[in-house]
Structures are given as C-alpha cells and as structure tokens.
Design a protein around this motif. Structure first.
Motif, PDB file in Angstrom:
ATOM      1  N   THR A  56      65.848  66.957  24.589  1.00 30.95           N
ATOM      2  CA  THR A  56      64.797  67.268  25.564  1.00 30.95           C
ATOM      3  C   THR A  56      63.655  66.277  25.396  1.00 30.95           C
ATOM      4  O   THR A  56      63.152  66.095  24.279  1.00 30.95           O
ATOM      5  CB  THR A  56      64.263  68.697  25.362  1.00 30.95           C
ATOM      6  OG1 THR A  56      65.348  69.629  25.532  1.00 30.95           O
ATOM      7  CG2 THR A  56      63.166  69.011  26.370  1.00 30.95           C
ATOM      8  N   VAL A  57      63.272  65.634  26.477  1.00 30.52           N
ATOM      9  CA  VAL A  57      62.177  64.656  26.453  1.00 30.52           C
ATOM     10  C   VAL A  57      61.048  65.173  27.331  1.00 30.52           C
ATOM     11  O   VAL A  57      61.287  65.665  28.442  1.00 30.52           O
ATOM     12  CB  VAL A  57      62.648  63.272  26.972  1.00 30.52           C
ATOM     13  CG1 VAL A  57      61.499  62.270  26.924  1.00 30.52           C
ATOM     14  CG2 VAL A  57      63.820  62.770  26.147  1.00 30.52           C
ATOM     15  N   GLU A  58      59.816  65.073  26.830  1.00 29.62           N
ATOM     16  CA  GLU A  58      58.658  65.538  27.587  1.00 29.62           C
ATOM     17  C   GLU A  58      58.458  64.682  28.834  1.00 29.62           C
ATOM     18  O   GLU A  58      58.529  63.439  28.763  1.00 29.62           O
ATOM     19  CB  GLU A  58      57.399  65.482  26.722  1.00 29.62           C
ATOM     20  CG  GLU A  58      57.373  66.486  25.590  1.00 29.62           C
ATOM     21  CD  GLU A  58      57.402  67.914  26.107  1.00 29.62           C
ATOM     22  OE1 GLU A  58      56.720  68.196  27.130  1.00 29.62           O
ATOM     23  OE2 GLU A  58      58.107  68.743  25.509  1.00 29.62           O
ATOM     24  N   PRO A  59      58.204  65.313  29.993  1.00 29.57           N
ATOM     25  CA  PRO A  59      57.986  64.543  31.226  1.00 29.57           C
ATOM     26  C   PRO A  59      56.856  63.531  31.114  1.00 29.57           C
ATOM     27  O   PRO A  59      56.933  62.432  31.677  1.00 29.57           O
ATOM     28  CB  PRO A  59      57.661  65.635  32.261  1.00 29.57           C
ATOM     29  CG  PRO A  59      58.307  66.864  31.732  1.00 29.57           C
ATOM     30  CD  PRO A  59      58.202  66.766  30.242  1.00 29.57           C
ATOM     31  N   GLY A  60      55.802  63.878  30.380  1.00 24.99           N
ATOM     32  CA  GLY A  60      54.670  62.959  30.252  1.00 24.99           C
ATOM     33  C   GLY A  60      55.059  61.640  29.623  1.00 24.99           C
ATOM     34  O   GLY A  60      54.586  60.572  30.026  1.00 24.99           O
ATOM     35  N   LEU A  61      55.946  61.687  28.617  1.00 28.59           N
ATOM     36  CA  LEU A  61      56.380  60.455  27.960  1.00 28.59           C
ATOM     37  C   LEU A  61      57.184  59.581  28.915  1.00 28.59           C
ATOM     38  O   LEU A  61      57.062  58.353  28.901  1.00 28.59           O
ATOM     39  CB  LEU A  61      57.219  60.784  26.729  1.00 28.59           C
ATOM     40  CG  LEU A  61      56.454  61.379  25.537  1.00 28.59           C
ATOM     41  CD1 LEU A  61      57.419  61.736  24.420  1.00 28.59           C
ATOM     42  CD2 LEU A  61      55.414  60.384  25.041  1.00 28.59           C
TER      43      LEU A  61
END
Length: 502
Positions: free
Chosen positions: A183-188
């Motif tokens: 899971t990758v944060e959308p902000g990054l």
C-alpha cells in the motif's frame, strides 16, 4: 478561458444565420476590444512533455525539421525536457532512458505514467492508476479536495462512467507492470508526479507555500488545512492566489525517507549580527526549507566555494562595483563595440568567463564585500590581450585632456561617450574631441558656471559658429561676472570670473 474576438464575432453571426436574431453577450461592450484577435494555437499553451517524450523516442531532441504549422515556444520546450529529466525519462546525455521507454508504453501523460510506474515498482500499481483516472476525468469520485476521499468515492461509484474508468485504470496498471501486494500513500505518488507542487503550511490556517515558490490557499474549514505538508494535484485561480482544488496529505516525518532524492543541500555564507562570517546549511525541496543550521566558520576552501556559489546564484550584481571597475568595464564595452578583438564584458560573457578572471579574485577573500573596486578593475584588465593593453588608454582614455586640466569621460552614457564640462573651459578649442582612434566624437554636455546644461553637441566648432550667439545672449544676463566672448574659438579658456569693474 476567454473567447477570442474572431470567435465572438463568429458566434454573433450565428444569431442571424437563418433570419434576423439577437446575440446576448455576458460582458460589457468595451471589453470586446480587449479580447485577443484570434485563439492562440494549442501548441503554444499546452503541456509539451508528451511531445518532448515522443521526440526523444524518435531520437530527436528538438522540433527542428518537423513541418509544424506553429512551432512550440522554445522556453516551454526546454521546460518540458527539464521535467522529463527530473522524472528520469531522459539520460545524462539527453536521450531516452530505459525508464523513458517504459513510460512510452503507458498510455498516459509522462507525469501520470511515471506516477503509475513508481506505484507499480512499490507494489501498488492500482492506486497509482486510479489516481491517474481521477486526475484525467474531472469530477470522478466526487468534488472534494482530499484525493483520498475521491478514491473512496470512485470505488463506491457504480455508474457506467466510474466502471469504465476503473477498467481503464486496470489496463494502465498492467501496462506499468501490475505491481501489487503493498500500500502506497496517495500523497507520495502525487509528489512523484508533481514535485514542484509539494506544499508546506505557513502563516494562517489554509495558507501554503509550494516548492515552486508560488503561494496557494486552501479553505480554512477543510480538514486538509490542518496538515503541515500536502502534495497538490490541481490548482485553480483564486481571487488573489491559486486555490487548491485537489491534494493529498504527506507525512512530514517521512519526507526525508520517502522523498530524499528531491532534497537539495545548500551552503550559504552569511554574516551574523556580530559581523562574523559563518556557513549556514539549508536542506530544502525547491523553495521549502526543511531545516537550517549554522555548521561553523568556513575554512579557506569552503569560503571560496561559498563565494562562488553566491556568484552563481545572484550574478555579478553581488559584487561591489565601484567607480574604477565600472569605468573600466564601460571603456572595454565601448571598444568591444568597435572591434570584436576587445573582450566582451557583458554580464553573460563575464559570467561565462568567470573561471578566468573572477575565481582567482575570490581566493582568500572573506566575503564579496571585501573585494575592492581596484581588485575588480585589475581582474577585468587581465582579460585584455597583451598586445591591446597599451592601446587601451590611447583609444579609450578615462579622461579628456582640456586646456585647463582634464574631465572624466562617461563611456556608459546613453548616446555614446560623454563629457560634462563648463563651456568656458573649452574656449579656444577648435577641433572636436574624439575617442576610438578618431572614429567616435565625444558628446559634450556644456555647462553653465552653475554646472547646469546649456548645450549638448558632437560638433564643437559648429556650435561656436552657430548657436553660441543665442547661448551667449542668454548666459550674459544670468552670469554677468563670467566671460562670454563673441568669438569663443579665439578666446582664452578660463574657470574664473571677470575682475571687478570689467
């Protein structure tokens, strides 16, 4: 987007296409005159990163040779290639990199393709692809500012439009490699695509500073306004500043770990209130300062490097140009205009040759302020070839010899080299003075005894024989104690008043 004048007229014509009609315009009539005559070609306003990537894939680095109706702006094209370099799509030589070839296989704009590729490599290609879908289709997932809410809205939306977008996102994810399991944060991911739009809170709630240096504002009641760091996806024109329309939160404690490649380290030489010179190190992402601290007093090598960096950042204006160096530079510029064999001393040329004349001056200096005017002049003189050194004073003397002494020559004056001198000091001079080996007549600004201009001429003998009579008539009444001969060409020069009683 404002309509062009030609489009407005064309629309007006449609009101009477089949019979007399009425056209209503929702602006004042005088505003029509302020409209552009024609719509600008799209290539002059569009994002050119896609075009630049296609050119790189074809092995070209510019549009030269392409039969385009309208060429793209050179500045916009250069910026597009710069963006591609930041995304890693171009190699050090400016050609297409392996990552760039990968981006060409993902049917998205280069920024969004890069974002999906990064998401796939991190094991969450689908999140990257869905973000790309939200950014590509206005209103998809709702109208909220928080990207996380938009993604949830897209997931819940059962409309045909949303289902089609999710199918398209699935194809994009597969084209990027289909990475999953994490899971990758959308902000990054937004920060990867738009690093210049990373934003940091400042001032009042909702006020932001972008990495690009621009300011932006977010509604103070929005929950994102309480975040210290944001990645901004969309900006819109507000009344005074850009308004954030779509963004995602960034974890400030993870900036260094997650976005370390974007962090730049800048060492600046600063003077403390005590006068002591210290090195202050700032870590920043564009205009956003992460932290700043004093790292100590500089040694000679560090000091020189810091002074060079200051010149690189601020240009030649950071130096203290005095009368001597400024005068010499103006003289050399004058001679270069006559003969290209003399050194070019324009800002651009001096900066290009800085290693030859300026870097040696910085060795051992404590600050740019301590470099004397004379030292700068000496360095400039070193640019003059040896065979021309002896001709400098002959062709461009710093002063004009006069019967009573000398007067300074201003080589930087508008209209050419100029001398300001009281007219009485040139009595008896019958040949107009020149510089440049007789090629350029000096501009003489002839002054009254009170040093106010009375005449400007490039033909002194012609002035004596012509308009002197009118000047003499006026000046005799204003300055009766000074000599005003009828024939100044035969009079004795003077800077004194007449004896009493004469």
């Amino acid at each position: 987007v404002r309509v062009s004048r030609s489009s407005a007229e064309q629309r007006r014509g449609r009101a009477g296409r089949t019979e007399p009609g009425v056209c209503y315009r929702l602006w004042d009539e005088e505003q029509t005159r302020g409209l552009g005559p024609h719509q600008r070609p799209e290539i002059q306003e569009a994002d050119l990163t896609g075009l630049a990537l296609d050119l790189a894939r074809w092995g070209a680095r510019s549009v030269e040779g392409l039969a385009l109706l309208d060429p793209p702006p050179a500045g916009a094209m250069a910026e597009a290639r710069k963006v591609l370099s930041r995304l890693g799509a171009l190699d050090a030589e400016g050609g297409l990199s392996d990552h760039g070839r990968r981006l060409t296989r993902i049917p998205l704009s280069p920024r969004l393709a890069h974002m999906v590729a990064v998401a796939s490599d991190a094991g969450d290609a689908m999140t990257g692809a869905r973000i790309a879908a939200v950014l590509s289709e206005p209103g998809l997932g709702g109208s909220g500012v928080d990207l996380a809410d938009r993604l949830v809205g897209l997931e819940r939306d059962r409309s045909p439009r949303a289902r089609d977008a999710l199918k398209l996102a699935d194809r994009w994810a597969k084209a990027a490699g289909g990475g999953k399991g994490e899971t990758v944060e959308p902000g990054l991911l937004l920060a990867e695509a738009f690093p210049e739009r990373i934003a940091k809170a400042r001032g009042k709630t909702g006020e932001l500073l972008l990495a690009s240096g621009r300011g932006a504002v977010l509604d103070a009641t929005d929950h994102l306004a309480r975040e210290s760091w944001l990645a901004v996806a969309e900006l819109g024109g507000g009344e005074a500043r850009d308004r954030v329309r779509l963004a995602a939160a960034l974890d400030g404690t993870r900036i260094e770990a997650d976005l370390g490649r974007l962090i730049e380290i800048e060492d600046r030489l600063v003077k403390e209130p005590s006068g002591r010179m210290v090195i202050r190190r700032a870590r920043r992402i564009g205009a956003l300062v992460l932290d700043e601290k004093v790292i100590g007093a500089p040694d000679a090598k560090t000091m020189t490097a810091a002074l060079r960096a200051e010149i690189e950042a601020e240009g030649l204006g950071a130096l203290r140009w005095g009368e001597q160096a400024t005068g010499l530079r103006a003289r050399l510029a004058f001679l270069h205009g006559l003969d290209a064999g003399w050194p070019d001393v324009s800002d651009a040329a001096l900066l290009e040759a800085r290693a030859d004349w300026l870097w040696p001056v910085l060795e051992g200096a404590k600050s740019l302020e301590t470099i004397s005017d004379g030292r700068l002049a000496e360095a400039l003189r070193g640019l003059v070839p040896w065979d021309l050194q002896r001709k400098l004073d002959e062709l461009a003397p710093s002063r004009l010899d006069t019967p009573l002494g000398s007067a300074g020559i201003d080589y930087g004056a508008e209209g050419g080299p100029r001398v300001e001198i009281r007219v009485q000091e040139l009595f008896g001079v019958v040949t107009h003075p020149t510089v440049g080996g007789g090629r350029v007549p000096l501009t003489l600004s002839l002054l009254s005894p009170a040093r106010r201009p009375v005449q400007v001429t490039k033909d002194l003998p012609g002035f004596w024989a012509g308009s002197w009579a009118a000047v003499r008539s006026d000046m005799r009444g204003r300055y009766p104690r000074h000599p005003w001969p009828e024939n100044p060409a035969e009079a004795q020069p003077t800077n004194r008043v007449k004896p009493r009683g004469t």
